[in-house]
Write a protein that holds these residues in place. Structure first.
Motif, short mmCIF file in Angstrom:
data_model
loop_
_atom_site.label_atom_id
_atom_site.label_comp_id
_atom_site.label_asym_id
_atom_site.label_seq_id
_atom_site.Cartn_x
_atom_site.Cartn_y
_atom_site.Cartn_z
N ALA A 163 1.69 12.68 4.57
CA ALA A 163 0.23 12.81 4.56
C ALA A 163 -0.29 13.22 3.18
N TYR A 188 0.38 11.96 0.33
CA TYR A 188 0.06 10.81 -0.51
C TYR A 188 -0.55 9.67 0.30
N GLY A 189 -1.03 9.96 1.49
CA GLY A 189 -1.72 8.96 2.29
C GLY A 189 -0.83 8.13 3.16
N GLY A 190 0.42 8.54 3.30
CA GLY A 190 1.33 7.82 4.18
C GLY A 190 1.20 8.29 5.60
N ARG A 191 1.97 7.67 6.48
CA ARG A 191 1.95 8.03 7.89
C ARG A 191 3.23 8.77 8.22
N ASP A 236 0.83 -1.21 0.00
CA ASP A 236 0.00 0.00 0.00
C ASP A 236 0.86 1.25 0.00
N ALA A 237 1.93 1.24 0.81
CA ALA A 237 2.81 2.41 0.87
C ALA A 237 3.48 2.67 -0.47
N ASP A 242 1.65 6.40 -7.14
CA ASP A 242 0.54 7.15 -7.72
C ASP A 242 0.73 8.65 -7.52
N TYR A 243 1.22 9.04 -6.35
CA TYR A 243 1.43 10.46 -6.08
C TYR A 243 2.44 11.05 -7.06
N LYS A 270 0.86 4.02 -3.04
CA LYS A 270 0.47 5.41 -2.79
C LYS A 270 1.56 6.37 -3.24
#
Length: 734
Positions: A675, A677-680, A577-578, A584-585, A581
């Motif tokens: 954040a 690209y939806g990461g932590r 997932d990481a 895609d970013y 993301k």
């Protein structure tokens, strides 16, 4: 129209039909020859292709295949990345069939495995033809069957491994050399040299292992005159060197700025990579880290951790399997994460111990007996005796390969495939030679040592098989009893026939019918003893080979291994997932940039292999490889060809060009907030490196023949975190 037209046309039509009716046995051979061969070939195809849709990727090499299938320049230079920044750390000719298959069928695991399956079946068919011409139809079928049921071959031809095309090319070379040896003609000898040269493109100097055997066999047996033989060998040697070094010559004459950097060298030299890093350096006390024998800790199936690059288990894990020692080094990857190098298997007797002996060594006693008996029975024959020439060819192959493999440190069992063709040919010839000697002694009633050679060989083979199986007795508890019962039956029947034949003192004419019946019964009893003996010798290797039908024992694209000794490395088939993301970013924001982003070579692998991204790799697989300098990197950023960089949090240490680039990116480029690209935040984006990570719930077990099991779920992992940076042309000018 001539009168012969109506006669000739049906005959020509009949010949054309015969060519297409391949299931019909050609004239002059036993009727059972062709159907039996097709059955063996079908079994080989079944073993090799059974798990083709579930075969895994060899991450580092599979990424190169993806690049080569999308760029003809990458195909020609066997580049790791689509932009042809850096080559593999070895000549990548073994990937050409895989890349062509991916172009035709699309990039997938089965498309990469298919060429090896075809190469395996071709090897089986060619060794049948070669041995049949040498020792007859029965020996040819036995050789094809033995090669099919050699455990390391059964696993190897079912995965994307470089030894598969190597084996096929060398078997084809031996076939042509055998032709030249019989005829004394130059053309088949040149074809043999071409096949060895093509094998060099697959495995470099490993392909030259059989050259001494080919040269000696031709020189000794060829009917040509001495001067002509020497001239033929010199000409073939020139062709062999030309074909072998063609890729090296290409990399030498093409300007460095027009080709990729050569991985495995510190001076961008293909010669250094082939003969240094992949050649003589490996004959020393150490073993250079490469994609075939390095993984991250915990990459074995059933353990958590990240698989990286390729092949053997980590030192602690390999030590639990026997025959290996824990590695004492943990080199640092390009992104700062630690790599655990699989410990090579060392020692001059390693071929006779587990785990290597269980992959290749089941028939060592039979092959040795065949070699000794073959030379003993043909010692009075003329120089051009083809039977003795075959023993020179195949015996030289086997002995040379065994010597080399005993001398070097072997990183994994796949290397044992170098012995498989020679072992198969000698074993088949041995069975035929032993049976003929036995029949000659029993028919004549003379007895003698040669009559008892077959029973003695069966007894030795049975003891050797029981010894090797005893290490994994819990895995196949029925196998040792089967071997013992078959051996006792074979020895009893063979001994009975040998003893009774000596009591036949030549019957009187009145007893001729009854004597004929007794001789017929003795022949049938002896044949039953031979079948039981073959079962004794084939039971264990067949069990190991057939185990590849179970995915737990099929091996992997990193190391060929059948049976319970299999320690495989899982390679994820999807981005985490990481990783998805972050890819895609960048893809949405890179604009017209030529490269998606830059990353350390092993960190770039999953993005190239699974995402098809044009990642700029920094550094190489081998230490000291620097394909991109800081100045070149800055020019790419200034020209707008590169806008993003994926940098490991511990990759800035040191004086290498990759470290300098990482420090420069950190100092001048803008760090992207995870954040976005939806990461932590703080988790480290895209931490999975190399082949990615996988978690497992099963615990590895040494001994007992239990496979490593566990769920194969890619996760972010691999040690050091990574951060994404955005670079702009203004950053260079500032």
């Amino acid at each position: 129209m001539s009168a012969t037209t109506f006669v000739d046309r049906p005959r020509a039509l009949q010949q054309t039909r015969a060519r297409w009716q391949f299931w019909h046995t050609p004239a002059g051979r036993p009727r059972w020859d062709r159907p039996a061969l097709l059955g063996i070939a079908a079994l080989a195809a079944l073993l090799y292709a059974w798990n083709i849709t579930g075969s895994d990727y060899a991450g580092y090499y599979a990424a190169a295949v993806r690049s080569m299938s999308e760029s003809w320049k990458a195909f020609l230079f066997t580049s790791f990345d689509p932009g042809s920044t850096v080559t593999l750390d070895k000549v990548g000719g073994f990937l050409w069939p895989q890349a062509l298959s991916a172009r035709i069928f699309g990039y997938s695991n089965w498309a990469l495995t298919l060429p090896q399956c075809v190469e395996g079946v071709v090897s089986v068919l060619v060794i049948h033809r070669t041995v049949r011409r040498w020792r007859g139809p029965a020996a040819g079928l036995l050789a094809a069957g033995v090669l099919t049921l050699t455990p390391v071959a059964a696993s190897m031809f079912g995965h994307a491994l470089l030894e598969a095309p190597l084996t096929m090319c060398l078997v084809l070379a031996a076939d042509q050399c055998a032709r030249a040896m019989l005829s004394g003609r130059l053309r088949p000898l040149l074809l043999a040299a071409v096949w060895v040269g093509l094998a060099f493109q697959a495995a470099m100097m490993q392909a030259w292992i059989i050259v001494p055997a080919l040269a000696v066999a031709y020189f000794v047996v060829s009917p040509a005159a001495l001067r002509k033989r020497l001239g033929h060998l010199l000409t073939a040697g020139a062709v062999l060197c030309a074909v072998s070094l063609s890729w090296v010559l290409l990399m030498t004459v093409v300007p460095q700025n027009s080709r990729p950097y050569v991985d495995g060298s510190r001076n961008n030299s293909a010669l250094s990579m082939v003969f240094g890093y992949n050649g003589f350096d490996r004959l020393g006390g150490g073993w250079s880290m490469d994609a075939a024998n390095s993984v991250q800790a915990g990459a074995v199936k059933g353990q958590g951790g990240a698989a990286r690059g390729g092949g053997a288990p980590t030192g602690a894990q390999a030590g639990a399997q026997g025959g290996t020692k824990p590695s004492g080094q943990s080199p640092t990857g390009g992104d700062g994460s630690q790599l655990a190098v699989g410990a090579p298997i060392s020692g001059w007797l390693k071929l006779f111990r587990a785990p290597l002996a269980q992959q290749i060594g089941w028939l060592f006693p039979l092959a040795l007996c065949a070699l000794v008996l073959g030379f003993a029975t043909r010692r009075k024959q003329p120089r051009t005796d083809p039977v003795r020439g075959g023993h020179l060819l195949w015996g030289g192959w086997l002995l040379t390969a065994a010597t080399v493999m005993s001398a070097i440190n072997v990183p994994h069992a796949t290397y044992m495939s170098a012995l498989a063709p020679g072992l198969a040919a000698l074993s088949a010839a041995g069975v035929v030679t032993l049976w003929r000697a036995y029949r000659k002694g029993t028919v004549s009633g003379a007895g003698g040592l040669r009559t008892w050679a077959l029973p003695v060989t069966v007894a030795v083979q049975a003891a050797w098989a029981v010894h090797l199986v005893s290490d994994q007795a819990d895995w196949v508890p029925w196998l040792i009893p089967l071997i013992v019962v078959a051996a006792l039956a074979a020895l009893g029947l063979l001994a009975y026939v040998a003893v009774r034949s000596r009591r036949e003192d030549g019957p009187s004419p009145d007893d001729a019918p009854s004597a004929a019946k007794r001789r017929h019964r003795l022949r049938r009893t002896g044949t039953a003893g031979l079948i039981a003996g073959c079962l004794t010798m084939a039971a264990a290797p067949a069990t190991w080979s057939l185990s590849v039908l179970d995915p737990r024992y099929t091996g992997s694209a990193h190391s060929a291994s059948a049976g319970p000794q299999d320690v495989t490395i899982g390679t994820p088939a999807h981005l985490t997932d990481a990783q998805r993301k972050i890819l895609d970013y960048v893809e949405r924001r890179k604009g017209t940039a030529e490269y998606t982003f830059s990353a350390a070579l092993l960190s770039a692998e999953p993005y190239i292999r699974l995402g098809g991204a044009a990642v700029l790799p920094l550094g190489g697989f081998a230490a000291g490889t620097e394909p991109v300098t800081l100045e070149e990197y800055q020019r790419l950023v200034a020209s707008g060809k590169l806008r993003f960089a994926l940098v490991g949090n511990r990759s800035s240490a040191g004086t290498s060009e990759t470290a300098r680039i990482s420090r420069w990116v950190r100092s001048v480029c803008e760090k992207v907030d995870p954040a976005a690209y939806g990461g932590r935040t703080g988790a480290g984006a895209g931490q999975a490196n190399g082949s990615g990570a996988q978690a497992g719930t099963g615990q590895p077990q040494a001994g007992a023949g239990q496979p490593h099991t566990g769920t194969r779920q890619p996760q972010a992992g691999g040690g050091a975190g990574q951060s994404l940076y955005r670079c702009a042309p203004e950053d260079v000018r500032s």
